[in-house]
Design an enzyme around this catalytic site. Structure first.
Site, mmCIF file in Angstrom:
data_model
loop_
_atom_site.group_PDB
_atom_site.id
_atom_site.type_symbol
_atom_site.label_atom_id
_atom_site.label_comp_id
_atom_site.label_asym_id
_atom_site.label_seq_id
_atom_site.Cartn_x
_atom_site.Cartn_y
_atom_site.Cartn_z
ATOM 1 N N GLY A 1 0.817 -1.213 0.213
ATOM 2 C CA GLY A 1 -0.082 -0.018 -0.132
ATOM 3 C C GLY A 1 0.697 0.737 -0.107
ATOM 4 N N CYS B 1 6.070 -5.726 1.310
ATOM 5 C CA CYS B 1 5.625 -4.233 1.408
ATOM 6 C C CYS B 1 5.335 -3.901 2.577
ATOM 7 C CB CYS B 1 5.721 -3.614 0.123
ATOM 8 S SG CYS B 1 6.033 -2.715 -0.016
ATOM 9 N N TYR B 2 4.399 -3.095 2.859
ATOM 10 C CA TYR B 2 3.795 -2.163 3.654
ATOM 11 C C TYR B 2 3.004 -3.392 5.109
ATOM 12 C CZ TYR B 2 0.163 0.092 6.303
ATOM 13 O OH TYR B 2 -0.914 0.888 7.292
ATOM 14 N N HIS C 1 7.715 -7.606 -3.951
ATOM 15 C CA HIS C 1 6.448 -7.737 -4.712
ATOM 16 C C HIS C 1 6.465 -9.403 -5.733
ATOM 17 C CE1 HIS C 1 3.669 -3.930 -3.372
ATOM 18 N NE2 HIS C 1 4.960 -3.690 -4.030
ATOM 19 N N GLU D 1 3.901 -10.334 -6.869
ATOM 20 C CA GLU D 1 2.989 -10.719 -7.406
ATOM 21 C C GLU D 1 3.728 -10.484 -9.264
ATOM 22 O OE1 GLU D 1 3.292 -8.501 -4.573
ATOM 23 O OE2 GLU D 1 2.342 -7.011 -4.921
ATOM 24 N N ASP E 1 -18.241 -11.716 -21.403
ATOM 25 C CA ASP E 1 -19.274 -12.049 -20.069
ATOM 26 C C ASP E 1 -20.402 -12.682 -20.251
ATOM 27 O OD1 ASP E 1 -16.150 -11.792 -19.618
ATOM 28 O OD2 ASP E 1 -17.160 -9.124 -18.943
ATOM 29 N N LYS F 1 -11.428 -11.946 -15.748
ATOM 30 C CA LYS F 1 -11.544 -12.795 -16.260
ATOM 31 C C LYS F 1 -11.062 -13.876 -17.706
ATOM 32 C CE LYS F 1 -12.905 -10.208 -20.782
ATOM 33 N NZ LYS F 1 -14.423 -9.485 -20.580
#
Ligand code: XMP
Length: 518
Positions: free
Chosen positions: A59, A86-87, A174, A176, A232, A374
């Protein structure tokens, strides 16, 4: 989607990182379900989900700021493994007796991580030195109680810390993002190795559960779905049809702003192949007569939106008896963004598709894709037997070619942009680039210019080719299409589309541009 039995899952607490959704997707790529919750969700609510692990997202804040977002401190007593990113590391320090200070140097970008303690389960099977991606200013200067150092970088002696007995791990980088090449394995090690999750979240399992869930929700009632031909609504239609068969009626509105063969493809796939009850509403004349003489983009949108509701409403009245309206809402539309300054996700809210159908249409909602990303919707579509061309098609805006045909919309101009668009799609597919590109299309500009064709001087229209890559349409970069392909596109469009004598290529990214021209 409300699950009958709680799935095995990882809870992610969102402290406003722009990467929170990426963390959620990475976990699901490990075939484990993940849920994003606000940072201040009470520990009791989290415990009720019986999570196998918790991740504290990064964050933009500093834990010592007055308005720092802080979690319910009881989460540290749930006995559940916690990964702080991180945060998230600062939060361990703040609550568990460590210390955080402003870093001398902001650590941003690539870093080299040296793993000192190879026994840490997060790095099982990974090399002792790894490239990682950092993005933080504050840094840990004293570890929280019970923690020890697992890895360091040039700038930080506490790049990874761990309390192995409580199964708490903090990462200053990070895992990710794509710039941490072994990030996926690190996340997989956390969810399988540390939290002990199996591989329970697959679209095959989801399909079975969703079918049961839809049957339980709908009972013997009838359901209506607006089918646009996009991914969708197509997947929602196939899923509902699997669950309730003829209790589903789809309404497909031809607004006169569709691509070439769109209406035929939808009728072929859903009507003839899937045998879904399909109401085809050809309202193109109504739309085009109302759009006559209108040049302002916002007015065009409003007319199209209002007319759609009108046509859809009258079709639903004709179908009668339906109590439920199905919508292809996805998980990113549902996640509540955390209103923290500096969180770009909180500021950029999609301006499209908001509002929806008027309240007077008193339907109950069925939203069977509500917890999917998605890429999961696409996987589910394939599982349901939808053709690749539908499942992997590029996004197409609701107002259709109206946003790709500038100025007044006339049947002639729409024919031009439709023909040019077909050539773009055809050539992108032939070059093997269509399915690798977020969107690629033709725009008809309100510009006429001089040209020569044969011995004749021409004064004709301009087509712009737009091709962009993007993750979610929020930001985008123009695609460096090969010159040969551009040449082919320009030649074919100018030769084959009557009324066009010039072709240009848009090299604007978003921001500052938008994807559509409107
Ligand atoms: P922009 O042009 O704002 O588009 O950069 C971002 C993404 O949204 C799509 N788009 C729309 N989709 N209704 C939709 O369903 C709309 O009115 C609309 N306008 C733009 C666009 O194609 C791109 O993917």
């Amino acid at each position: 989607m409300v699950f009958d039995a709680m799935p095995e899952q990882i809870v992610i607490l969102d402290f406003g990182s722009q990467y929170t959704q990426v963390i959620a997707r990475r976990i699901r790529e490990c075939s484990v379900y993940s849920t994003i919750l606000r940072y201040d969700t009470p520990a009791k609510e989290i415990a009720a989900l019986n999570p196998s692990g918790i991740i504290l997202s990064g964050g933009p804040s500093s834990v010592y700021a007055d308005d720092a977002p802080l979690p319910d401190k009881q989460i540290f007593k749930l006995g559940v493994p916690i990964l702080g990113v991180c945060y998230g590391v600062q939060l361990f320090a703040h609550f568990l007796g460590g210390k955080v200070e402003k870093g001398q140097k902001r650590e941003y970008g690539k870093g080299a991580l040296s793993v000192l303690d190879a026994a840490c389960p997060l790095f099982a099977g990974l090399p002792a030195s790894l490239q990682v991606w950092n993005s933080h200013g504050d840094k840990l200067t004293r570890q929280p109680k019970g923690f020890s150092v697992v890895a360091k970088t040039e700038n930080s002696d506490y790049a990874v810390i761990e309390d192995r007995s409580r199964r708490f791990i903090g990462l200053q980088f990070h895992p990710e993002v794509a710039h941490t090449p072994h990030g996926r394995e690190i996340i997989a090690n956390f969810v399988h190795g540390v939290c002990g999750c199996g591989r329970t979240w697959t679209m095959r399992n989801y399909l079975e559960q969703a079918v049961e869930q839809i049957r339980a929700q709908v009972g013997k009632e009838h359901v209506i779905l607006g089918l646009s031909g996009g991914v969708d609504s197509s997947v929602a239609a196939a899923l509902l049809h699997r669950a309730i068969g003829d209790q589903l009626t789809c309404i497909f509105v031809n607004n006169g702003l569709l691509r070439s063969h769109e209406a035929e493809v939808v009728q072929e796939v859903f009507g003839r192949n899937f045998k879904i009850k399909l109401e085809y509403e050809d309202a193109s004349e109504l739309f085009l007569s109302r759009l006559k003489g209108v040049t302002d983009p916002e007015r065009k949108r409003k007319i199209i939106g209002r007319s759609f509701i009108e046509v859809f409403e009258s079709a639903t009245r004709r179908v009668g008896k339906a109590k439920f309206l199905a919508q292809g809402t996805l998980y990113p539309d549902v996640i509540e963004s955390v209103p923290i300054a500096g969180n770009p996700a909180a500021l950029i809210k999609s301006h499209h598709n908001v509002g929806g159908l008027p309240k007077r249409m008193r339907f109950k909602l069925v939203e069977p894709l509500r917890c999917l990303f998605k890429d999961e919707v696409r996987a589910l579509g394939l599982e349901l037997g939808l053709p690749h061309e539908i499942v992997h098609r590029q996004p197409f805006p609701g107002p259709g070619l109206a946003v790709r045909c500038l100025g007044e919309l006339t049947p002639r101009k729409l024919d031009i942009v439709r023909a040019a668009d077909s050539i773009v799609v055809e050539e992108m597919k032939a070059a093997g680039l269509y399915y690798k590109t977020w969107q690629s299309f033709a725009v008809l500009l309100p510009v006429k210019s001089v040209g020569v064709m044969g011995d004749e001087r021409t004064y004709d229209e301009t087509i712009c080719i737009r091709a962009v890559e993007s993750q979610d349409g929020m930001t985008a970069d123009w695609v460096r299409l090969p010159y040969d392909l551009l040449e082919k596109l320009a030649t074919r469009i100018v030769n084959e589309v009557k009324g066009v004598n010039r072709c240009v290529f848009d090299i604007t990214s978003k921001p500052p541009g938008t994807i559509e021209w409107e």
